[in-house]
Design a protein around this motif. Structure first.
Motif, PDB file in Angstrom:
ATOM      1  N   ASN A   1      -5.477  -6.089  -4.114  1.00 46.04           N
ATOM      2  CA  ASN A   1      -6.685  -5.282  -3.946  1.00 46.04           C
ATOM      3  C   ASN A   1      -6.586  -4.003  -4.763  1.00 46.04           C
ATOM      4  N   ALA A   2      -6.171  -4.156  -6.033  1.00 47.07           N
ATOM      5  CA  ALA A   2      -5.890  -3.004  -6.890  1.00 47.07           C
ATOM      6  C   ALA A   2      -7.107  -2.126  -7.137  1.00 47.07           C
ATOM      7  N   ALA A   3      -8.304  -2.705  -7.121  1.00 45.20           N
ATOM      8  CA  ALA A   3      -9.508  -1.929  -7.387  1.00 45.20           C
ATOM      9  C   ALA A   3      -9.745  -0.858  -6.327  1.00 45.20           C
ATOM     10  N   VAL A   4      -9.118  -1.007  -5.171  1.00 41.47           N
ATOM     11  CA  VAL A   4      -9.243  -0.019  -4.097  1.00 41.47           C
ATOM     12  C   VAL A   4      -7.932   0.739  -3.896  1.00 41.47           C
ATOM     13  N   ARG A   5      -6.830   0.009  -3.814  1.00 42.92           N
ATOM     14  CA  ARG A   5      -5.555   0.649  -3.489  1.00 42.92           C
ATOM     15  C   ARG A   5      -5.053   1.575  -4.602  1.00 42.92           C
ATOM     16  N   ALA A   6      -5.206   1.166  -5.842  1.00 49.75           N
ATOM     17  CA  ALA A   6      -4.707   2.002  -6.951  1.00 49.75           C
ATOM     18  C   ALA A   6      -5.439   3.344  -7.020  1.00 49.75           C
ATOM     19  N   PRO A   7      -6.787   3.371  -7.044  1.00 54.84           N
ATOM     20  CA  PRO A   7      -7.469   4.676  -7.083  1.00 54.84           C
ATOM     21  C   PRO A   7      -7.252   5.502  -5.818  1.00 54.84           C
ATOM     22  N   GLN A   8      -7.143   4.846  -4.667  1.00 56.97           N
ATOM     23  CA  GLN A   8      -6.850   5.583  -3.436  1.00 56.97           C
ATOM     24  C   GLN A   8      -5.502   6.288  -3.549  1.00 56.97           C
ATOM     25  N   ALA A   9      -4.514   5.585  -4.068  1.00 57.11           N
ATOM     26  CA  ALA A   9      -3.170   6.159  -4.220  1.00 57.11           C
ATOM     27  C   ALA A   9      -3.197   7.342  -5.183  1.00 57.11           C
TER      28      ALA A   9
ATOM     29  N   THR B   1       0.830  -1.209   0.000  1.00 57.43           N
ATOM     30  CA  THR B   1       0.000   0.000   0.000  1.00 57.43           C
ATOM     31  C   THR B   1       0.866   1.261   0.000  1.00 57.43           C
ATOM     32  N   TRP B   2       1.912   1.283   0.846  1.00 55.91           N
ATOM     33  CA  TRP B   2       2.770   2.465   0.910  1.00 55.91           C
ATOM     34  C   TRP B   2       3.543   2.653  -0.390  1.00 55.91           C
ATOM     35  N   ALA B   3       4.056   1.557  -0.952  1.00 53.05           N
ATOM     36  CA  ALA B   3       4.804   1.657  -2.207  1.00 53.05           C
ATOM     37  C   ALA B   3       3.908   2.162  -3.337  1.00 53.05           C
TER      38      ALA B   3
END
Length: 534
Positions: A281-289, A55-57
Motif C-alpha cells: 500500500n505504498a501510495a498511502v504508507r510512503a507519503p504518510q511516513a 508500516t513501522w519500518a
C-alpha cells in the motif's frame, strides 16, 4: 539489438528480434500479492521486489534518513557562526517551514506515482512528451548526484564522530588526520554495503530498531543536558541574542547562513519513495511516513536546538574553534564531562550509521530505477536483481565504490571534498522542485491526478512556497559561509554542481538522447527485460 542471449535477474533471455508490440495492460498481469492500492503495474513496471517493509519500518526509515540528533551535532556550527543563539533557534524554526513545504509536496507526488524512481519517474506524467526525456534525464542525474554525495558525506561524518569520541577518551591528546578519517570511512561504507546486501525482509527487521533508538537517545540527551547544566543562559539571550562571527555584513545577511543546518537535516525527502516497491500500500504508507517523519524532525529538531542554546554558555568563539572539531561535542564535554560526552558522541555515531545505511538503500534503488530506464552507462549490469535476496546487490556495491572513490579526494584536499558534500542539498532539492514546478505549470494539461494521500486545496500554495523557498536558499548554499574569502574557506559547491551537470548534458547530446526515451514500460507478456521494451 544484437541477436544474443543474456541473463537478467538470473533468467536467460532469448533474442528479442521477434518481440511483439506491447499489449494493453490487463488484469491477469497483476501479481496476486499486490493490493488494490498498488499502482506499479498500472504505471508500467513489473514488480521485482518483495513487499516486506512494514508500516513501522517505513516510518523508521523515513525518520532515520535525516539523522536528526547526529546531523544537528555535525551542522550546528553553521547557525552558531551565522548569528549565535538567535540564529540557531529561529533559522531552524523559519527554515523548517520551507523544508516542510518541500516534504509535503514530495509526499503528494509519491502518493500519485509510488515507484523506485521517486520524483524522477513523475516527469513522465507531468511534462509534455516532447520535453519529457531531457527533463527526466536532468532530474534523475541531479537526484543521483545528491544521493551519492549524501551517502559520502554521511559516512565521512560517521568517521569524524568516531574519531572525535576517541579524542575525548584520550583527553584530546589524540588529533585525527585526514588519513585516519578516510580509512575509518572506507570501513564504514563497506559495512553499510554488507547490510544493504541483505534481503528486504531482513532490512525491514533491522530498520524497525532505528527510530526507537534514535528517539530514546534524543530525549535522554536533552534530559541529561538540562539536569547537569550549572549555568543556563537566560531566555532573553536564547531567543534574541545575535552575535555573527561569519564576517558578513549586514547582520541580517549573515543570519541567513543559519538556514544551512535545517536544510542539511531536513532533506532526502524522497528516500522513502525509492523503497516504494518494497512497501505494501505504498501510495498511502510512503507519503504518510514522509509527512509524519519530517514533521517530527522539524518539531524535535527545534526543541533540541533550544536546549543546546540554553546550556552552551556565551563564549561562542571557543565553541566554534573547539579542538574537538564540533561545537556540540564541546558543549557535551563542558556540561556532561568526559564520560557523558563520550557516551553521547558514540550514540551520535551509531545514529549516523542508521542514516548511512538507509541512504545507501535508497541510493541503490535509485541506481536500479535509472538503469531500468537506461539512464546510466552500463545500465544492463546495475539493473540486475540478486535472485537470492531479490534486491539490487550490484547497485549497492557500485554505490560503495563511488562513495569510497569520492571520499579519497579528502586525502588531497579537504576543500574539494567539502565542496562535493555541499552539493547534496542543492542537487536533491532541485531534483524535487523541478517536478513540483512541472506539476504547477503542466499539471492540468497533463491531466495530473492526485494520489490517495494529498493536501487537497492546500496543495497549490504549499507547492508554490516549496519552489520559492528552494530558489531562495540555493543562493545561500553556493556562497562562502565566512569572510574574508580565502582558498581554504571558499565554497566550491557551484563548481562541482556545474561539472556534473556539464557531464550529464554532454553525455546526453553525445548519444544518450538516441537511446533514452524517459521512464519506460516493461510490463509485457513473456518479458521483464527493460532493454527490450519502449
Amino acid at each position: 539489438m544484437d541477436k544474443e542471449s543474456f541473463y537478467i535477474d538470473g533468467v536467460k533471455e532469448k533474442d528479442s528480434s521477434n518481440l511483439k508490440p506491447l499489449k494493453p495492460i490487463s488484469d491477469d498481469l497483476v501479481d496476486s500479492s499486490l493490493n488494490e492500492d498498488d499502482k506499479l503495474v498500472e504505471l508500467g513496471y513489473k514488480p521485482v521486489f518483495k513487499r516486506d517493509f512494514s508500516t513501522w519500518a517505513t516510518f523508521s526509515f523515513a525518520f532515520s534518513i535525516s539523522g536528526l540528533y547526529a546531523t544537528i551535532i555535525t551542522t550546528f556550527t553553521y547557525p552558531l557562526v551565522a548569528g549565535g543563539a538567535a540564529a540557531i533557534v529561529w533559522s531552524w524554526f523559519i527554515g523548517g517551514v520551507g523544508c516542510m513545504c518541500i516534504a509535503l509536496s514530495v509526499a503528494e507526488l509519491v502518493s500519485a506515482y509510488p515507484t523506485s524512481g521517486g520524483l524522477y519517474f513523475t516527469c513522465k506524467n507531468l511534462v509534455p512528451p516532447n520535453q519529457m526525456p531531457v527533463v527526466s534525464w536532468l532530474v534523475g542525474w541531479l537526484n543521483l548526484l545528491g544521493q551519492i554525495a549524501g551517502v559520502s558525506s554521511t559516512d565521512w561524518s560517521c568517521a569524524q564522530l568516531l574519531l572525535s569520541a576517541i579524542s575525548v577518551s584520550k583527553d584530546m591528546t589524540y588529533q585525527p588526520t585526514n588519513r585516519h578519517v578516510v580509512g575509518v570511512m572506507a570501513a564504514i561504507v563497506i559495512f553499510h554495503g554488507f547490510i544493504n546486501s541483505l534481503s528486504t525482509r531482513w532490512l525491514d527487521r533491522i530498520t524497525r530498531f532505528y527510530a526507537v533508538f534514535h528517539l530514546l537517545v534524543l530525549f535522554a540527551c536533552m534530559i541529561c543536558l538540562l539536569a547537569m547544566c550549572k549555568n543556563f543562559n537566560t531566555g532573553t539571550y536564547v531567543f534574541t541574542s545575535v552575535e555573527p562571527l561569519s564576517g558578513w555584513k549586514p547582520t541580517g545577511f549573515s543570519f541567513l547562513f543559519g538556514f544551512l543546518s535545517v536544510a542539511w537535516s531536513m532533506t532526502d525527502y524522497d528516500a522513502t519513495a525509492h523503497i516504494a516497491e518494497e512497501i505494501e500500500n505504498a501510495a498511502v504508507r510512503a507519503p504518510q511516513a514522509i509527512a509524519l517523519a519530517l514533521s517530527l524532525t522539524y518539531f524535535l529538531g527545534w526543541i533540541f536546538n533550544i536546549v543546546l542554546v540554553f546550556v552552551m554558555g556565551t563564549k561562542l568563539t571557543s565553541l566554534s574553534q573547539s579542538s574537538l572539531g564540533q561545537p556540540v561535542a564541546q558543549i557535551f564535554y563542558n556540561v556532561l564531562g568526559k564520560q557523558g560526552s563520550l557516551a553521547f558522541l558514540i550514540f551520535a555515531f551509531i545514529i549516523l550509521n542508521f542514516t548511512g545505511v538507509t541512504s545507501m538503500q535508497a541510493n541503490a534503488r535509485t541506481i536500479f530505477a535509472l538503469s531500468r530506464d537506461q539512464a546510466l552507462p552500463f545500465s544492463r549490469y546495475w539493473y540486475r536483481i540478486n535472485k537470492t535476496t531479490t534486491t539490487p546487490v550490484i547497485a549497492v556495491w557500485l554505490n560503495v565504490l563511488c562513495c569510497i572513490g569520492l571520499n579519497l579526494i579528502g586525502l588531497g584536499s579537504v576543500e574539494a571534498i567539502e565542496a562535493i558534500f555541499s552539493v547534496t542539498s542543492i542537487a536533491l532539492d532541485w531534483s524535487y522542485v523541478i517536478p513540483i514546478a512541472c506539476r504547477l505549470v503542466f499539471g492540468r494539461r497533463m491531466n495530473y491526478k492526485q494520489g490517495p494521500w494529498n493536501l487537497g486545496w492546500f496543495s497549490i500554495p504549499v507547492n508554490v512556497f516549496a519552489v520559492a523557498w528552494t530558489s531562495f536558499v540555493s543562493v545561500i548554499f553556493v556562497m562562502p559561509n565566512v569572510r574574508p574569502v580565502t582558498a581554504e574557506n571558499m565554497n566550491y559547491a557551484i563548481v562541482v554542481l556545474a561539472a556534473v551537470l556539464l557531464f550529464s548534458l554532454v553525455y546526453w547530446w553525445s548519444g544518450a538522447r538516441k537511446n533514452y526515451i524517459g521512464p519506460r514500460v516493461n510490463v509485457d507478456l513473456g518479458s521483464d527485460d527493460p532493454f527490450k521494451m519502449k
